[in-house]
Design a protein around this motif. Structure first.
Motif, PDB file in Angstrom:
ATOM      1  N   ASP A 172       0.836  -1.196   0.000  1.00 39.33           N
ATOM      2  CA  ASP A 172       0.000   0.000   0.000  1.00 39.33           C
ATOM      3  C   ASP A 172       0.874   1.251   0.000  1.00 39.33           C
ATOM      4  O   ASP A 172       0.635   2.201  -0.752  1.00 39.33           O
ATOM      5  CB  ASP A 172      -0.909  -0.013   1.219  1.00 39.33           C
ATOM      6  CG  ASP A 172      -2.245   0.673   0.957  1.00 39.33           C
ATOM      7  OD1 ASP A 172      -2.404   1.257  -0.130  1.00 39.33           O
ATOM      8  OD2 ASP A 172      -3.123   0.602   1.834  1.00 39.33           O
ATOM      9  N   ASP A 173       1.921   1.238   0.857  1.00 39.76           N
ATOM     10  CA  ASP A 173       2.847   2.369   0.914  1.00 39.76           C
ATOM     11  C   ASP A 173       3.540   2.590  -0.428  1.00 39.76           C
ATOM     12  O   ASP A 173       3.846   3.737  -0.810  1.00 39.76           O
ATOM     13  CB  ASP A 173       3.920   2.129   1.984  1.00 39.76           C
ATOM     14  CG  ASP A 173       3.351   2.145   3.390  1.00 39.76           C
ATOM     15  OD1 ASP A 173       2.220   2.652   3.566  1.00 39.76           O
ATOM     16  OD2 ASP A 173       4.030   1.636   4.307  1.00 39.76           O
ATOM     17  N   ALA A 174       3.789   1.490  -1.159  1.00 37.23           N
ATOM     18  CA  ALA A 174       4.496   1.602  -2.437  1.00 37.23           C
ATOM     19  C   ALA A 174       3.570   1.947  -3.596  1.00 37.23           C
ATOM     20  O   ALA A 174       4.026   2.092  -4.739  1.00 37.23           O
ATOM     21  CB  ALA A 174       5.210   0.288  -2.732  1.00 37.23           C
ATOM     22  N   GLY A 175       2.261   2.089  -3.339  1.00 37.26           N
ATOM     23  CA  GLY A 175       1.306   2.435  -4.387  1.00 37.26           C
ATOM     24  C   GLY A 175       0.935   1.276  -5.288  1.00 37.26           C
ATOM     25  O   GLY A 175       0.520   1.474  -6.433  1.00 37.26           O
ATOM     26  N   PHE A 176       1.088   0.071  -4.766  1.00 40.46           N
ATOM     27  CA  PHE A 176       0.796  -1.102  -5.584  1.00 40.46           C
ATOM     28  C   PHE A 176      -0.692  -1.218  -5.903  1.00 40.46           C
ATOM     29  O   PHE A 176      -1.068  -1.647  -7.000  1.00 40.46           O
ATOM     30  CB  PHE A 176       1.287  -2.353  -4.852  1.00 40.46           C
ATOM     31  CG  PHE A 176       0.952  -3.644  -5.553  1.00 40.46           C
ATOM     32  CD1 PHE A 176       1.698  -4.071  -6.651  1.00 40.46           C
ATOM     33  CD2 PHE A 176      -0.103  -4.454  -5.115  1.00 40.46           C
ATOM     34  CE1 PHE A 176       1.386  -5.257  -7.300  1.00 40.46           C
ATOM     35  CE2 PHE A 176      -0.405  -5.635  -5.760  1.00 40.46           C
ATOM     36  CZ  PHE A 176       0.335  -6.047  -6.857  1.00 40.46           C
ATOM     37  N   LYS A 189      -9.964  -0.365  -7.525  1.00 44.08           N
ATOM     38  CA  LYS A 189      -9.666  -1.797  -7.629  1.00 44.08           C
ATOM     39  C   LYS A 189      -8.922  -2.326  -6.404  1.00 44.08           C
ATOM     40  O   LYS A 189      -8.683  -3.531  -6.289  1.00 44.08           O
ATOM     41  CB  LYS A 189      -8.834  -2.079  -8.882  1.00 44.08           C
ATOM     42  CG  LYS A 189      -9.595  -1.836 -10.185  1.00 44.08           C
ATOM     43  CD  LYS A 189      -8.765  -2.290 -11.374  1.00 44.08           C
ATOM     44  CE  LYS A 189      -9.545  -2.122 -12.667  1.00 44.08           C
ATOM     45  NZ  LYS A 189      -8.754  -2.555 -13.854  1.00 44.08           N
ATOM     46  N   ALA A 190      -8.546  -1.423  -5.508  1.00 47.09           N
ATOM     47  CA  ALA A 190      -7.732  -1.824  -4.360  1.00 47.09           C
ATOM     48  C   ALA A 190      -8.392  -2.913  -3.503  1.00 47.09           C
ATOM     49  O   ALA A 190      -7.723  -3.882  -3.123  1.00 47.09           O
ATOM     50  CB  ALA A 190      -7.391  -0.601  -3.517  1.00 47.09           C
ATOM     51  N   PRO A 191      -9.693  -2.797  -3.156  1.00 49.43           N
ATOM     52  CA  PRO A 191     -10.293  -3.842  -2.311  1.00 49.43           C
ATOM     53  C   PRO A 191     -10.210  -5.236  -2.927  1.00 49.43           C
ATOM     54  O   PRO A 191      -9.893  -6.214  -2.235  1.00 49.43           O
ATOM     55  CB  PRO A 191     -11.746  -3.378  -2.164  1.00 49.43           C
ATOM     56  CG  PRO A 191     -11.682  -1.902  -2.345  1.00 49.43           C
ATOM     57  CD  PRO A 191     -10.634  -1.680  -3.390  1.00 49.43           C
TER      58      PRO A 191
END
Length: 242
Positions: free
Chosen positions: A196-200, A206-208
């Motif tokens: 998450d910190d790396a912006g993946f 679409k994150a969830p």
């Protein structure tokens, strides 16, 4: 009742000791020696038996003749790789020990007879047996040493009584111990946080679904405790290098 293992005119103490070890591997303890070449007891046999198998030698009985060693035996199997003119049933070790289990189950007393290392059993010895055991090996090199032959017989005798899997020795290393549910959860949390910190997880809508897929991936893997430590360490190193 277990088979008696009869060694006829064994020549080397080391081979007697190795045979004792092979016997005890499979719970056999009734060793009978017929006219051992170097007498009895034999220090080389004791040294080769190495520890626990020494008890097989301690209670081994010595006889001057095969007939006397077989006095209480109801049915005997002679081991030989050579063809014989004697008419007898010929069995593999598996067949013979299956037959032996049936005989002992009804109270019979059985024995397996092994010959001296150099030339094996003589015809006079084989004549005293009820059946022959021959191991199906390479016909160009059919010879087995004494301990190997005893080991094969012992294994076939006891294989239906052996555990399905080898018994673990002592404490299992972490590389073999499955990770707990909490350890897997912490590993998943660690990776999700760093990714998450790396912006993946992009785009945000679409994150969830991406996080759910990743969480499901961790739970599917058959991770051990050692695996979880490696994955934590890999991630820490990657973050540190950034």
């Amino acid at each position: 009742m277990e088979p008696a293992i009869i060694l006829v005119r064994p020549q080397m103490g080391e081979n007697i000791g190795a045979a004792a070890r092979a016997m005890l591997n499979f719970g056999l303890t009734d060793m009978r020696l017929v006219a051992p070449r170097d007498g009895w007891p034999n220090p080389k046999a004791i040294a080769m038996a190495s520890g626990a198998a020494g008890k097989v030698l301690d209670q081994a009985r010595v006889y001057p003749t095969l007939a006397e060693a077989m006095a209480d035996i109801d049915y005997a199997y002679a081991t030989t790789a050579r063809g014989r003119e004697l008419t007898k049933p010929v069995m593999t070790p598996a067949q013979a020990m299956g037959d032996a289990r049936e005989r002992t189950a009804t109270g019979g007393r059985v024995a397996v007879i092994f010959g001296p290392e150099r030339a094996g059993l003589e015809n006079d010895d084989v004549a005293r047996a009820n059946a022959i055991i021959t191991v199906p090996v390479n016909p160009d090199f059919p010879s087995l040493n004494l301990a190997q032959a005893v080991l094969l017989t012992g294994y076939e005798w006891s294989r239906d009584m052996l555990p399905a899997q080898p018994a673990p020795h002592g404490r299992r290393p972490d590389g073999e111990v499955p990770a707990t549910r909490i350890e897997i959860e912490k590993l998943a949390d660690h990776w999700e946080e760093r990714l998450d910190d790396a912006g993946f997880f992009f785009p945000s809508e679409k994150a969830p679904a991406m996080k759910l897929t990743l969480r499901n991936l961790w739970s599917r893997l058959p991770l051990t405790k050692a695996d979880t430590r490696i994955f934590h360490g890999m991630l820490r190193q990657l973050v540190r290098r950034d």
